[in-house]
Design an enzyme around this catalytic site. Structure first.
Site, PDB file in Angstrom:
ATOM      1  N   SER A 237       0.925  -1.079   0.122  1.00  0.00           N
ATOM      2  CA  SER A 237      -0.079   0.138  -0.014  1.00  0.00           C
ATOM      3  C   SER A 237       1.013   1.338  -0.257  1.00  0.00           C
ATOM      4  O   SER A 237       0.802   1.919   0.915  1.00  0.00           O
ATOM      5  CB  SER A 237      -0.974   0.059   1.145  1.00  0.00           C
TER       6      SER A 237
ATOM      7  N   CYS B 116      -5.063   1.829  -9.457  1.00  0.00           N
ATOM      8  CA  CYS B 116      -4.234   1.712  -8.272  1.00  0.00           C
ATOM      9  C   CYS B 116      -5.095   1.504  -7.196  1.00  0.00           C
ATOM     10  O   CYS B 116      -6.147   2.391  -6.969  1.00  0.00           O
ATOM     11  CB  CYS B 116      -3.608   2.983  -8.072  1.00  0.00           C
TER      12      CYS B 116
END
Ligand SMILES: Cc1cc2nc3c(=O)[nH]c(=O)nc-3n(C[C@H](O)[C@H](O)[C@H](O)COP(=O)(O)OP(=O)(O)OC[C@H]3O[C@@H](n4cnc5c(N)ncnc54)[C@H](O)[C@@H]3O)c2cc1C
Ligand SMILES: Cc1cc2nc3c(=O)[nH]c(=O)nc-3n(C[C@H](O)[C@H](O)[C@H](O)COP(=O)(O)O)c2cc1C
Lengths: 254, 303
Positions: free
Chosen positions: B69, B128
């Site tokens: 992340s 994303c």
């Protein structure tokens, strides 16, 4: 510059239960290694576990091309690593970390380490001692946790060992000595609590301080932006594997 | 033996590409090997303005892969143009910029700027999973992909590859959305939305709680989606998702990929892409394949 070496494990020592010292033949790596740098070890040829494991360089013997590192068995990766035997080859990427300990120019150095955080400090003491007084303070939980006392004694001008359950934290001894020993910089590696305390101490006494940090890593060589460390008074992140693992204590928010 | 391929109008000397987010802007990997050994490099996801990214921990290892992340930490397009592109252009490899925005306007603005640069193409990141706004929000439907892509198409003359997310029920819809909007190619898969929990602390390992799964763990899903997307769309496919060696590259090509990106494999071994390129040639020699293009989509399904 980093390279990948299939390094032969020439000596395997047990430091204490679950802590191993590996001496490997890796001339390409030791030639350019600086104190504070680390290596990334691929523990298995198969894709399990997938990522390499970051481990600090403990000691280098440039003459013989020997690299030493010490690790504690924690989870799957270090467990597999601990099973390697003398004669086995180990896939090592290194040396890594552009931010190494910068000790040049200092005269009275204090080195503070705690628990398994002491490993990257040996190579620092060894090198810094050529031109400076090196006062080393190592803190351990209790008597049973103490390790590498003899080794650190050899590379320190003075060595103070503290046991948390008897003497309190090592940083308190360091604090008491700061003026008498004219300390002009502190280098530290250890548990987060210790690093926060030394960050405070350095700020209070206005002494330079460099600390070595850990963070979960993807690559180890600066491409994935995984091992982020937040900068003080900013929303910006630097990275342990790139600008670190050693940072100015005043620069990071830990 | 011919290993040259043409991906969406971008000529490459071999079908191996460095995947976005796993090769920075090239400089770090250049210390290991000359970038001319790979067909192309896709930059870290780049935005109009610099982006700080997410708090740590940002990485969590999982079986045969990892969850990340990062949150698109990047120095912004101006910095890329000023400091990275001049150096990168001198390396003999195709340069593709992974472009990301949080609004359609940002995508357009960014691609207008990229259109003026000496780059070989743009990979439009509509996938994303690690940023709050934009990106993935556009990538999960036919209409969403088509809308952003067609608006970007109007300002971008360079080869346009749309990067698709696997976090969707039917990959053929987003693939067709890109094609119908005039994209030159599609790339897939981006990471799979994932989560991993530390049972001692009851907290997710990632500070962001969730992240994107990549690495060999996702490969069978990726191969399936590349196969489906390549069948559904006429534009070429850049395949990725767990490819770490030459064998995997061949598998993706047989499924229908024209080129294959290696991502997480590089994190484990910085030389993974170079080794894969060599292994592809060995495979070609062993199987007397004269032209790598002949294996694209060559999978033979059971009846
Ligand atoms: C720069 C640096 C230097 C280090 N030096 C040493 C050393 O000299 N000796 C030593 O014993 N340990 C050191 N560590 C910690 C060591 O990397 C971890 O203990 C090790 O990765 C654990 O792996 P595992 O598979 O056994 O554990 P697992 O818990 O199964 O590992 C799971 C994942 O988390 C990562 N991870 C776990 N703990 C840490 C940690 N503390 N820091 C970063 N990543 C972690 C692993 O790399 C792996 O990706 C260092 C870490 C860093 C970042
Ligand atoms: C650390 C990391 C960072 C990534 N950053 C980006 C990014 O900025 N933009 C993007 O489109 N994809 C990004 N990806 C996704 C990869 O480009 C790729 O699509 C995905 O990881 C699957 O391929 P792999 O299994 O070979 O890694 C990232 C992946 C990883 C592991």
């Amino acid at each position: 510059m980093a390279s990948i070496v299939l390094a032969k494990l020439v000596k395997k020592d047990i430091i204490r239960s679950d802590i191993f010292k590996f001496s490997v033949h890796a001339p390409e790596i030791v030639n350019t290694t600086k104190p504070g740098q680390f290596i990334e070890i691929q523990v298995s040829d198969e894709v399990e576990p997938f990522l390499r494991r970051p481990i600090s360089v403990y000691n280098v013997d440039k003459e013989n091309g020997i690299l030493e590192f010490i690790f504690e068995v924690r989870g799957i990766g270090t467990k597999i690593l601990a099973k390697k035997e003398e004669g086995d080859n180990i896939d090592i990427l290194g040396p890594l970390g552009w931010g190494s300990f910068n000790y040049e120019g200092y005269k009275n150095i204090a080195v503070l380490g705690g628990g398994i955080g002491i490993f990257p400090l040996y190579e620092l003491c060894k090198n810094a001692k050529n031109d400076a007084n090196v006062h080393t303070y190592l803190g351990f939980r209790d008597e049973r946790a103490v390790m590498l006392e003899k080794e650190f004694k050899q590379v320190s001008s003075s060595l103070t060992i503290t046991l948390d359950n008897v003497d309190g934290f090592a940083i308190n001894k360091l604090r008491d000595d700061l003026e008498a020993k004219n300390i002009d910089i502190i280098f530290a590696c250890g548990p987060l609590g210790m690093l926060k305390a030394v960050q405070e101490l350095a700020k209070e006494k206005n002494i330079s301080c460099q600390i070595s940090l850990e963070e979960k890593m993807g690559c180890g060589f600066g491409v994935c932006m995984g091992c982020a460390v937040k900068m003080v008074n900013s929303s910006y992140y630097k990275h342990v594997c790139k600008e670190g693992p050693v940072f100015e204590a005043s620069e990071v928010e830990i | 033996m011919n290993t040259n391929i043409n991906l969406a109008g971008i000529k490459m000397k071999n079908p191996i590409v460095l995947a976005s987010g796993t090769c920075g802007y090239g400089r770090e990997l250049d210390t290991f090997f000359e970038l001319n050994k790979v067909g192309g490099l896709i930059t870290k996801g780049t935005t109009l303005k610099p982006k700080d990214g997410n708090p740590p921990s940002r990485i969590c290892e999982t079986p045969s892969g990892l969850i990340n992340s990062i949150g698109l930490q990047n120095p912004g397009v101006d910095h890329f143009i000023q400091y990275d592109l001049p150096w990168l252009r001198k390396q003999d490899t195709a340069i593709i910029v992974n472009a990301c925005g949080s609004t359609i306007e940002e995508y357009i603005e960014l691609c207008k700027i990229l259109n003026e640069q000496d780059i070989d193409g743009v990979e439009l990141n509509l996938s994303c999973p690690n940023v709050k706004a934009g990106c993935l929000a556009f990538g999960t439907s036919y209409e969403g992909v088509k809308e952003v892509t067609s608006k970007v198409r109007k300002v971008l003359d360079k080869p346009l590859i749309v990067k698709l997310t696997p976090n969707i029920t039917d990959i053929t819809e987003s693939a067709r959305g890109a094609e119908d909007a005039g994209a030159d190619g599609i790339s897939l898969i981006n990471t799979l939305l994932a989560m991993s929990i530390n049972i001692e602390t009851k907290k997710p390992y990632l500070a962001n709680n969730m992240g994107g799964l990549s690495g060999p763990a996702v490969r069978p899903v990726a191969v399936r989606m590349v196969y489906q997307a390549a069948k559904a769309a006429r534009i070429p496919v850049l395949g990725m998702g767990g490819a770490i060696n030459g064998k995997d590259v061949i598998e993706f090509m047989m499924a229908g990929a024209t080129a294959v990106a290696i991502g997480s494999g590089t994190l484990r071994d910085p030389f993974a892409s170079v080794k894969a390129a060599n292994e592809v040639e060995q495979f070609m020699a062993k199987h007397k394949i004269k032209d790598i293009n002949s294996i694209i989509g060559s999978v033979q399904l059971h009846g």
